[in-house]
Design a protein around this motif. Structure first.
Motif, mmCIF file in Angstrom:
data_model
loop_
_atom_site.group_PDB
_atom_site.id
_atom_site.type_symbol
_atom_site.label_atom_id
_atom_site.label_comp_id
_atom_site.label_asym_id
_atom_site.label_seq_id
_atom_site.Cartn_x
_atom_site.Cartn_y
_atom_site.Cartn_z
ATOM 1 N N SER A 131 17.667 -12.644 -17.390
ATOM 2 C CA SER A 131 18.456 -13.239 -18.531
ATOM 3 C C SER A 131 18.402 -14.613 -18.667
ATOM 4 N N ILE A 132 18.282 -15.382 -17.630
ATOM 5 C CA ILE A 132 17.886 -16.698 -17.761
ATOM 6 C C ILE A 132 16.535 -16.948 -18.305
ATOM 7 N N GLY A 133 15.619 -16.224 -17.567
ATOM 8 C CA GLY A 133 14.130 -16.398 -18.222
ATOM 9 C C GLY A 133 14.149 -16.360 -19.690
ATOM 10 N N SER A 134 14.989 -15.275 -20.302
ATOM 11 C CA SER A 134 14.999 -14.842 -21.449
ATOM 12 C C SER A 134 15.432 -16.149 -22.459
ATOM 13 N N SER B 76 14.442 -20.680 -25.912
ATOM 14 C CA SER B 76 14.277 -22.199 -26.013
ATOM 15 C C SER B 76 13.278 -22.757 -26.677
ATOM 16 N N VAL B 77 12.039 -22.304 -25.806
ATOM 17 C CA VAL B 77 10.470 -22.401 -26.384
ATOM 18 C C VAL B 77 10.449 -22.166 -27.830
ATOM 19 N N ASP B 78 10.887 -20.780 -28.063
ATOM 20 C CA ASP B 78 10.763 -20.247 -29.254
ATOM 21 C C ASP B 78 11.416 -21.101 -30.284
ATOM 22 N N ARG B 79 12.569 -21.721 -30.211
ATOM 23 C CA ARG B 79 13.235 -22.467 -31.189
ATOM 24 C C ARG B 79 12.709 -24.085 -31.159
ATOM 25 N N TYR B 80 12.175 -24.282 -30.152
ATOM 26 C CA TYR B 80 11.380 -25.587 -30.127
ATOM 27 C C TYR B 80 10.214 -25.702 -30.794
ATOM 28 N N VAL B 81 9.455 -24.379 -30.719
ATOM 29 C CA VAL B 81 8.231 -24.414 -31.391
ATOM 30 C C VAL B 81 8.543 -24.410 -33.147
ATOM 31 N N ALA B 82 9.645 -23.530 -33.280
ATOM 32 C CA ALA B 82 10.188 -23.126 -34.615
ATOM 33 C C ALA B 82 10.167 -24.380 -35.340
ATOM 34 N N ILE B 83 11.062 -25.347 -34.618
ATOM 35 C CA ILE B 83 11.770 -26.556 -35.436
ATOM 36 C C ILE B 83 10.715 -27.641 -35.172
ATOM 37 N N ILE C 178 18.109 -24.266 -11.408
ATOM 38 C CA ILE C 178 18.089 -25.807 -11.925
ATOM 39 C C ILE C 178 16.845 -25.859 -12.983
ATOM 40 N N GLY C 179 15.719 -25.547 -12.282
ATOM 41 C CA GLY C 179 14.483 -25.827 -13.183
ATOM 42 C C GLY C 179 14.592 -25.114 -14.557
ATOM 43 N N PRO C 180 14.818 -23.914 -14.732
ATOM 44 C CA PRO C 180 15.122 -23.176 -16.147
ATOM 45 C C PRO C 180 16.173 -24.042 -16.844
ATOM 46 N N LEU C 181 17.380 -24.320 -16.262
ATOM 47 C CA LEU C 181 18.334 -25.319 -16.889
ATOM 48 C C LEU C 181 17.798 -26.375 -17.589
ATOM 49 N N ILE C 182 17.072 -27.161 -16.771
ATOM 50 C CA ILE C 182 16.401 -28.621 -17.353
ATOM 51 C C ILE C 182 15.620 -28.322 -18.559
ATOM 52 N N VAL C 183 14.748 -27.243 -18.218
ATOM 53 C CA VAL C 183 13.788 -26.995 -19.457
ATOM 54 C C VAL C 183 14.644 -26.417 -20.639
ATOM 55 N N ILE C 184 15.791 -25.735 -20.663
ATOM 56 C CA ILE C 184 16.431 -25.381 -21.723
ATOM 57 C C ILE C 184 17.264 -26.686 -22.420
ATOM 58 N N VAL C 185 17.775 -27.401 -21.253
ATOM 59 C CA VAL C 185 18.323 -28.756 -22.150
ATOM 60 C C VAL C 185 17.485 -29.570 -22.669
ATOM 61 N N PHE C 186 16.356 -29.897 -21.989
ATOM 62 C CA PHE C 186 15.263 -30.731 -22.477
ATOM 63 C C PHE C 186 14.936 -30.212 -24.096
ATOM 64 N N LEU C 187 14.487 -29.010 -24.037
ATOM 65 C CA LEU C 187 13.961 -28.553 -25.423
ATOM 66 C C LEU C 187 15.005 -28.252 -26.375
ATOM 67 N N TYR C 188 16.357 -28.147 -26.074
ATOM 68 C CA TYR C 188 17.410 -28.260 -26.942
ATOM 69 C C TYR C 188 17.829 -29.623 -27.445
ATOM 70 N N VAL D 130 23.379 -20.688 -25.481
ATOM 71 C CA VAL D 130 22.614 -21.552 -24.343
ATOM 72 C C VAL D 130 24.215 -22.183 -23.624
ATOM 73 N N VAL D 131 24.768 -22.886 -24.476
ATOM 74 C CA VAL D 131 26.026 -23.632 -23.903
ATOM 75 C C VAL D 131 27.009 -22.510 -23.207
ATOM 76 N N VAL D 132 27.214 -21.245 -23.774
ATOM 77 C CA VAL D 132 28.262 -20.397 -23.410
ATOM 78 C C VAL D 132 27.578 -19.918 -21.896
#
Length: 325
Positions: free
Chosen positions: A115-118, A123-130, A197-207, A250-252
């Motif tokens: 779930s966290i990996g998804s 997040s990567v998908d939205r980063y590239v799209a925007i 921690i690692g996935p969370l950092i990636v998610i927050v950075f991209l968003y 992501v926030v939830v």
């Protein structure tokens, strides 16, 4: 007489000397807890099944972003099933044996890791799209997304099976009494970093990057510039809306899983009793119930597809070709 009085407080009354003791609560509290968590489990199971059917059935929804939502919905769907086992643990007793205890732990970790990996992939998908909309159709294809989802689930399964390998060889070795489901693993900061921690950092950075671009778009719109152009390509309003919706998801997620990982980081989990630990895990799992509710609020296509599914319109010939968007 003393033995007879103590028996109702045991998980297995016939095993007076070896059975674990039940957590004592008021009957009204017990009934309310079981009913509430059972309803949440049923809602989680049902709503995520509707998401899976919607994206799988309607061809118009077969987009890279929705394939990632499908992966997330699949993990949330399985969480609804796992919540049933946590409901039984609310009174401090495990009735399904030592092997099933280990399996429950492994499935819980596999599903939540996937779930966290998804979420990271979303997040990567939205980063590239925007942030790089010109190259989005080239970089993010259905084939690549399917490969990423497959690798995400496979890595989660292999890693967690290896992680609990010793427990699989000797199930129940950490239990102190019959009816306990306890597994002790050497969870170091390295494991915690890669799993949370690692996935969370990636998610927050991209968003954060997505949020900056979205704010630029909003300012340009208010200034009547018309559209925001980034690297020579216009950002679609639908992409921004999808980014905002998935940002809420992501926030939830962070709010729901933060208590569990805060306890893990502070190493205070040993001080929790079984029922308290079960409650925190249920809060962790509650995120899976909220995700489809967020889709229902923000995605018109999900509301429309639910109506078609509930009214059995999807059983009609060529219903998969129905316009949903």
């Amino acid at each position: 007489m003393m033995a007879m009085q103590e028996q109702p407080a045991l998980c297995f009354p016939l095993l007076v000397n070896t059975s674990c003791r039940r957590t004592q609560r008021l009957p009204s509290v017990v009934a309310l807890s079981y009913m509430l968590l059972s309803v949440i489990s049923l809602i989680t199971f049902t709503l995520n099944l509707l998401v899976i059917i919607s994206i799988s059935h309607f061809k118009e929804l077969h987009t890279p972003t929705n394939l990632l939502l499908l992966s997330l919905a699949a993990s949330d769907f399985l969480v609804g099933f796992l919540m049933l086992f946590q409901i039984f643990l609310l009174d401090g007793c495990w009735f399904f044996g030592d092997v099933m205890c280990v399996v429950d732990y492994i499935l819980g970790y596999v599903i939540t890791s996937a779930s966290i990996g998804s979420m990271v992939l979303i997040s990567v998908d939205r980063y590239v799209a925007i942030c790089d909309p010109l190259h989005y159709p080239i970089k993010v294809t259905q084939i690549r997304v399917k490969m990423c989802v497959f690798l995400c689930w496979s890595a989660s399964l292999v890693f967690n099976c290896l992680y609990f390998f010793e427990s699989l060889k000797q199930p129940g070795k950490s239990n102190t009494c019959v009816g306990e489901c306890m597994i002790v693993v050497a969870a170091g900061m390295t494991d915690l970093f890669f799993s949370f921690i690692g996935p969370l950092i990636v998610i927050v950075f991209l968003y954060v990057r997505v949020f900056v671009v979205a704010m630029s778009h909003a300012r340009a719109t208010r200034s009547h510039v018309g559209i925001v152009t980034l690297r020579g390509s216009a950002i679609k309003s639908s992409e921004l809306k999808a980014a905002r919706t998935l940002g809420v998801v992501v926030v939830v997620l962070i709010v729901c899983i933060l208590p569990y990982f805060c306890i893990t980081i502070s190493k205070q989990d040993v001080s929790l009793n079984v029922s308290s630990a079960a409650f925190i895990i249920c809060l962790f799992y509650f995120n899976s119930c909220l995700n489809p509710l967020i889709y229902a609020i923000f995605y018109p296509w999900f509301r429309k597809s639910i109506k078609l599914i509930v009214t059995l319109q999807i059983l009609k010939p060529d219903s998969s070709q129905t316009s949903i968007m």
